[in-house]
Design an enzyme around this catalytic site. Structure first.
Site, mmCIF file in Angstrom:
data_model
loop_
_atom_site.group_PDB
_atom_site.id
_atom_site.type_symbol
_atom_site.label_atom_id
_atom_site.label_comp_id
_atom_site.label_asym_id
_atom_site.label_seq_id
_atom_site.Cartn_x
_atom_site.Cartn_y
_atom_site.Cartn_z
ATOM 1 N N GLY A 203 70.343 26.431 22.301
ATOM 2 C CA GLY A 203 70.298 27.819 21.413
ATOM 3 C C GLY A 203 70.146 29.095 22.055
ATOM 4 N N ASP A 228 80.343 21.474 23.682
ATOM 5 C CA ASP A 228 78.406 21.149 22.559
ATOM 6 C C ASP A 228 77.776 21.737 23.293
ATOM 7 O OD1 ASP A 228 79.986 18.087 23.478
ATOM 8 O OD2 ASP A 228 79.515 19.048 21.478
ATOM 9 N N LEU A 229 77.318 23.022 22.567
ATOM 10 C CA LEU A 229 76.230 24.060 22.878
ATOM 11 C C LEU A 229 75.550 23.989 24.096
ATOM 12 C CD1 LEU A 229 75.730 27.201 22.264
ATOM 13 C CD2 LEU A 229 74.509 26.795 20.600
ATOM 14 N N ASP A 230 75.613 24.602 25.255
ATOM 15 C CA ASP A 230 74.538 24.480 26.056
ATOM 16 C C ASP A 230 74.475 23.531 26.690
ATOM 17 O OD1 ASP A 230 72.151 26.570 24.529
ATOM 18 O OD2 ASP A 230 74.590 27.461 26.081
ATOM 19 N N GLU A 231 75.480 21.981 26.826
ATOM 20 C CA GLU A 231 75.502 21.087 27.027
ATOM 21 C C GLU A 231 75.909 20.948 28.127
ATOM 22 O OE1 GLU A 231 73.293 18.903 23.519
ATOM 23 O OE2 GLU A 231 73.718 18.174 26.056
#
Ligand SMILES: Nc1nc2c(c(=O)[nH]1)N[C@@H](CN(C=O)c1ccc(C(=O)N[C@@H](CCC(=O)O)C(=O)O)cc1)CN2
Length: 287
Positions: A203, A228-231
């Site tokens: 994030g 999926d953020l930064d996943e």
């Protein structure tokens, strides 16, 4: 004159006979294999391969090579790519306020270290933000984000991607979360540089998160972008030491160099078809 080189990448369910079938096919069509790397993932049962080869007869078209390989690919239900190694990718760069990664990519591109065609730059900050950078030969698209209506700006982003024929999108510190729809449309061809050693500090403002945690290492991570953020699948990472005496601003400064080298390394790998996606991970065939 050196013979044209082609790069073949493939993945399929692992089973005996894949390497033999591929190498026999290439030999039968009169190609010489120059590089071959492979990996069988025992956990997922997936097999991955990257080959560089050159046809012994000159002027063979990639389409003809692809038509020939299709038979082998169908036999093993492969996901595969076959392209002329020297064919330059069409790459779109995206940036927000902080342009150190953009500046670094432009420099490496200008000196030929990154063999790609930059088809455009999208920024959600105005051109004067980057007044110290000279990229006037590249189409620049200032697309500001209205928090109350992010969809309109994303439609503009997508229009630029389509009209420019971009094959690869690089988020060079572009600090906007892509919608699930856009992330889905760019699956496997959008790379982000995240300014932390993921999975730590996902994030926004990761250096401030790291400072509050009292870390002794900071890092940067390049990954494919997913909903999926930064996943997304991690491609490359690196770190530097920090100490109790470093402020968040120190970490931001130290982190800039990490981000630049990680993103540049990643782009070189991707441009040479060395990165394959293995579920939520990657297989990287290092040079
Ligand atoms: N769908 C995805 N979009 C993006 C990803 C991703 O993995 N999936 N990575 C990010 C990059 N990122 C950190 O590397 C990041 C960017 C933005 C934010 C964030 O909270 N942004 C705010 C706005 C911030 C601002 O306007 O300054 C927001 O979008 O509401 C967190 C992490 C890029 N996009």
């Amino acid at each position: 004159m050196e013979a044209a080189q082609f790069v073949l990448t493939l993945s399929c369910a692992d089973r005996p006979g894949i390497v033999g079938a591929v190498s026999s096919h290439l030999a039968a069509q009169g190609s010489n294999i120059l590089e071959a790397q492979q990996f069988g993932d025992a956990q997922t049962g997936q097999f991955f391969m990257r080959l560089v080869f050159h046809p012994c007869t000159a002027d063979v078209a990639a389409d003809d090579l692809r038509a020939g390989f299709k038979v082998v690919a169908q036999r093993f239900d492969m996901q595969w790519t076959l392209r002329l190694r020297d064919q330059r990718r069409r790459v779109l760069l995206m940036v927000s306020k902080f342009d150190h990664c953009l500046a670094d990519l432009l420099y490496r591109w200008r000196i030929g270290e990154l063999p790609m065609d930059i088809v455009g730059i999208i920024a959600n900050h105005p051109r004067e933000t980057y007044r110290h950078l000279d990229f006037d030969a590249i189409p620049f698209h200032y697309l500001p984000v209205d928090r109350a209506d992010k969809a309109t700006q994303e439609a503009q982003v997508w229009a630029v991607i389509e009209q420019s024929g971009a094959e690869l999108v690089v988020l060079a510190r572009y600090m906007q979360v892509l919608s699930d729809e856009l992330a889905g449309k760019l699956a496997g061809r959008c790379i982000n540089i995240h300014h932390s050693f993921l999975p730590g500090f996902k994030g926004a403002r990761p250096y401030h998160q790291a400072h509050r945690r009292g870390v002794k290492l900071i890092g940067a991570t390049a990954h494919f972008v997913t909903a999926d953020l930064d996943e997304g699948p991690i491609i490359e990472q690196d770190i530097e030491r920090v100490s109790h005496s470093n402020t968040p601003e120190d970490m931001i400064r130290i982190g800039r160099d990490i981000e630049r080298r990680v993103l540049a390394r990643t782009l070189r790998l991707v441009l040479d078809d060395r990165v394959l996606v293995d579920g939520h991970k990657t297989v990287v065939f290092a040079p």
